[in-house]
Design a protein around this motif. Structure first.
Motif, PDB file in Angstrom:
ATOM      1  N   PHE A  47       1.017  -1.071   0.168  1.00 47.91           N
ATOM      2  CA  PHE A  47      -0.036   0.016  -0.038  1.00 47.91           C
ATOM      3  C   PHE A  47       0.950   1.157  -0.231  1.00 47.91           C
ATOM      4  CE2 PHE A  47       0.569  -1.053   4.590  1.00 47.91           C
ATOM      5  CZ  PHE A  47       0.918   0.013   5.198  1.00 47.91           C
ATOM      6  N   SER A  48       0.327   2.409  -0.584  1.00 50.31           N
ATOM      7  CA  SER A  48       1.182   3.591  -0.539  1.00 50.31           C
ATOM      8  C   SER A  48      -0.206   4.527  -0.291  1.00 50.31           C
ATOM      9  CB  SER A  48       1.768   3.825  -1.580  1.00 50.31           C
ATOM     10  OG  SER A  48       2.171   5.324  -1.843  1.00 50.31           O
ATOM     11  N   VAL A  49      -0.118   5.127   0.818  1.00 50.69           N
ATOM     12  CA  VAL A  49      -1.169   6.010   1.226  1.00 50.69           C
ATOM     13  C   VAL A  49      -0.867   7.482   1.525  1.00 50.69           C
ATOM     14  CG1 VAL A  49      -3.004   6.580   3.121  1.00 50.69           C
ATOM     15  CG2 VAL A  49      -2.747   4.348   2.085  1.00 50.69           C
ATOM     16  N   VAL A  50      -1.123   8.414   0.844  1.00 49.67           N
ATOM     17  CA  VAL A  50      -1.008   9.943   1.511  1.00 49.67           C
ATOM     18  C   VAL A  50      -2.013  10.272   2.271  1.00 49.67           C
ATOM     19  CG1 VAL A  50      -0.585  12.402   0.542  1.00 49.67           C
ATOM     20  CG2 VAL A  50       0.088  10.548  -0.839  1.00 49.67           C
ATOM     21  N   VAL A  51      -1.725  10.625   3.245  1.00 51.37           N
ATOM     22  CA  VAL A  51      -2.745  11.024   4.394  1.00 51.37           C
ATOM     23  C   VAL A  51      -3.227  12.304   4.142  1.00 51.37           C
ATOM     24  CG1 VAL A  51      -3.266  11.175   6.968  1.00 51.37           C
ATOM     25  CG2 VAL A  51      -1.433   9.632   6.221  1.00 51.37           C
ATOM     26  N   PRO A  52      -4.514  12.294   4.055  1.00 51.68           N
ATOM     27  CA  PRO A  52      -5.161  13.599   3.709  1.00 51.68           C
ATOM     28  C   PRO A  52      -5.157  14.499   5.047  1.00 51.68           C
ATOM     29  CG  PRO A  52      -6.769  11.993   3.176  1.00 51.68           C
ATOM     30  CD  PRO A  52      -5.661  11.356   3.950  1.00 51.68           C
ATOM     31  N   GLU A  53      -5.128  15.952   4.543  1.00 50.19           N
ATOM     32  CA  GLU A  53      -4.851  17.037   5.980  1.00 50.19           C
ATOM     33  C   GLU A  53      -6.077  16.509   6.847  1.00 50.19           C
ATOM     34  OE1 GLU A  53      -2.278  18.754   6.738  1.00 50.19           O
ATOM     35  OE2 GLU A  53      -1.402  18.501   4.897  1.00 50.19           O
ATOM     36  N   GLY A  54      -5.599  16.830   8.026  1.00 51.30           N
ATOM     37  CA  GLY A  54      -6.707  16.648   9.056  1.00 51.30           C
ATOM     38  C   GLY A  54      -7.073  15.271   9.530  1.00 51.30           C
ATOM     39  N   ARG A  55      -6.384  14.346   8.980  1.00 56.79           N
ATOM     40  CA  ARG A  55      -6.618  12.755   9.143  1.00 56.79           C
ATOM     41  C   ARG A  55      -5.368  12.134   9.771  1.00 56.79           C
ATOM     42  NH1 ARG A  55     -11.527  11.364   6.955  1.00 56.79           N
ATOM     43  NH2 ARG A  55     -11.368   9.391   7.211  1.00 56.79           N
TER      44      ARG A  55
ATOM     45  N   ALA B  85     -11.331   0.278   2.593  1.00 57.86           N
ATOM     46  CA  ALA B  85     -12.612   0.218   2.052  1.00 57.86           C
ATOM     47  C   ALA B  85     -13.630   1.084   2.821  1.00 57.86           C
ATOM     48  CB  ALA B  85     -13.354  -1.152   2.097  1.00 57.86           C
ATOM     49  N   GLU B  86     -13.258   1.334   4.183  1.00 57.78           N
ATOM     50  CA  GLU B  86     -14.216   2.150   4.906  1.00 57.78           C
ATOM     51  C   GLU B  86     -13.972   3.691   4.896  1.00 57.78           C
ATOM     52  OE1 GLU B  86     -12.772  -0.637   6.250  1.00 57.78           O
ATOM     53  OE2 GLU B  86     -14.744  -1.947   6.913  1.00 57.78           O
ATOM     54  N   THR B  87     -12.571   4.041   4.942  1.00 59.37           N
ATOM     55  CA  THR B  87     -12.297   5.580   4.919  1.00 59.37           C
ATOM     56  C   THR B  87     -11.356   5.863   3.997  1.00 59.37           C
ATOM     57  OG1 THR B  87     -10.777   5.356   6.674  1.00 59.37           O
ATOM     58  CG2 THR B  87     -13.031   5.819   7.574  1.00 59.37           C
ATOM     59  N   GLU B  88     -11.154   7.150   3.609  1.00 60.54           N
ATOM     60  CA  GLU B  88      -9.767   7.506   2.683  1.00 60.54           C
ATOM     61  C   GLU B  88      -8.340   6.924   3.339  1.00 60.54           C
ATOM     62  OE1 GLU B  88     -10.316  11.869   1.757  1.00 60.54           O
ATOM     63  OE2 GLU B  88     -11.506  11.801   3.525  1.00 60.54           O
ATOM     64  N   GLY B  89      -8.137   5.863   2.596  1.00 59.77           N
ATOM     65  CA  GLY B  89      -6.606   5.240   2.859  1.00 59.77           C
ATOM     66  C   GLY B  89      -6.540   4.645   4.207  1.00 59.77           C
TER      67      GLY B  89
END
Length: 231
Positions: free
Chosen positions: A132-140, A159-163
């Motif tokens: 996996f490679s996830v860029v964490v959104p701001e505020g998360r 599947a439940e949330t952004e990354g």
């Protein structure tokens, strides 16, 4: 101008009121800050082993305003479709890129191997079944358990949330050491407040007794001023 009459026990009475008010304030501040907003909770899962074992008691600061990498947080798991509060470690914050590639024995944070001395068995990628490679959104936040082989964390929540991330708004508190000066200071304040309340109560009782004693002695002291009956 007449001579001012001294009221027996008045000084103790005033002291009693001051002590009771001060004691109430200290007790409330200490109880709310040290126990209500920094409660002790029991760890109910093995996902944070070996740092936090099942059955361990931990203090959580519910007034936390900033969350950093490495913090262990208490959060509302409803964002993952679960019930109750979960405890996980913050591995990446808004703007970070967190990655895992099979064959690499560490996670990659912002292009560099992530040093995680707290993970069980020093196996930071245990339980990571796919790249996996996830860029964490701001505020998360991207959250993982220290027991990587037994933690249903962000890696399993794509599947439940952004990354698989969790919003900062879901965080309800962060672990704070029991010996932290803030915890010790606030909890000690409550006990000091209780002691001051007790001293105030004792002063109040002493003041009341002095007044009663003075009132009981008054008729005897001034009996000579009462004219005899029949004259």
């Amino acid at each position: 101008m007449g001579k001012q009459v001294r009221v027996p026990g008045r000084g103790l009475g005033v002291a009693s009121v001051v002590l009771l008010v001060l004691g109430a304030v200290l007790t409330c501040v200490g109880a709310l800050g040290g126990y209500f907003f920094m409660p002790t909770k029991v760890v109910y899962s093995d996902n944070m082993k070996p740092t936090h074992l099942r059955g361990d008691s931990r203090v959580f600061n519910l007034l936390v305003t900033k969350v950093d990498r490495g913090d262990v947080v208490l959060f509302d798991a409803s964002v993952w479709g679960e019930r109750g509060m979960f405890v996980e470690r913050v591995v990446a914050v808004g703007g970070d890129r967190i990655e895992y590639w099979p064959g690499v024995r560490t996670l990659i944070l912002n292009g560099k191997p992530l040093d995680e001395p707290y993970v069980l068995g020093a196996d930071a990628v245990a339980g990571s079944f796919a790249a996996f490679s996830v860029v964490v959104p701001e505020g998360r936040l991207f959250l993982l358990g220290d027991n990587r082989g037994n933690s249903a964390d962000s890696r399993y929540r794509f599947a439940e949330t952004e990354g698989g991330t969790v919003p900062l708004s879901a965080v309800k508190g962060a672990v704070i050491e029991k010996g932290h000066p803030l915890v010790v200071g606030l909890r000690s304040t409550m006990f000091v407040g209780i002691a001051v309340l007790s001293l105030g109560a004792v002063s109040g009782i002493a003041s009341l007794r002095r007044r009663r004693a003075a009132a009981a002695a008054a008729p005897v002291a001034y009996a000579w001023q009462v004219p005899p009956q029949g004259h």
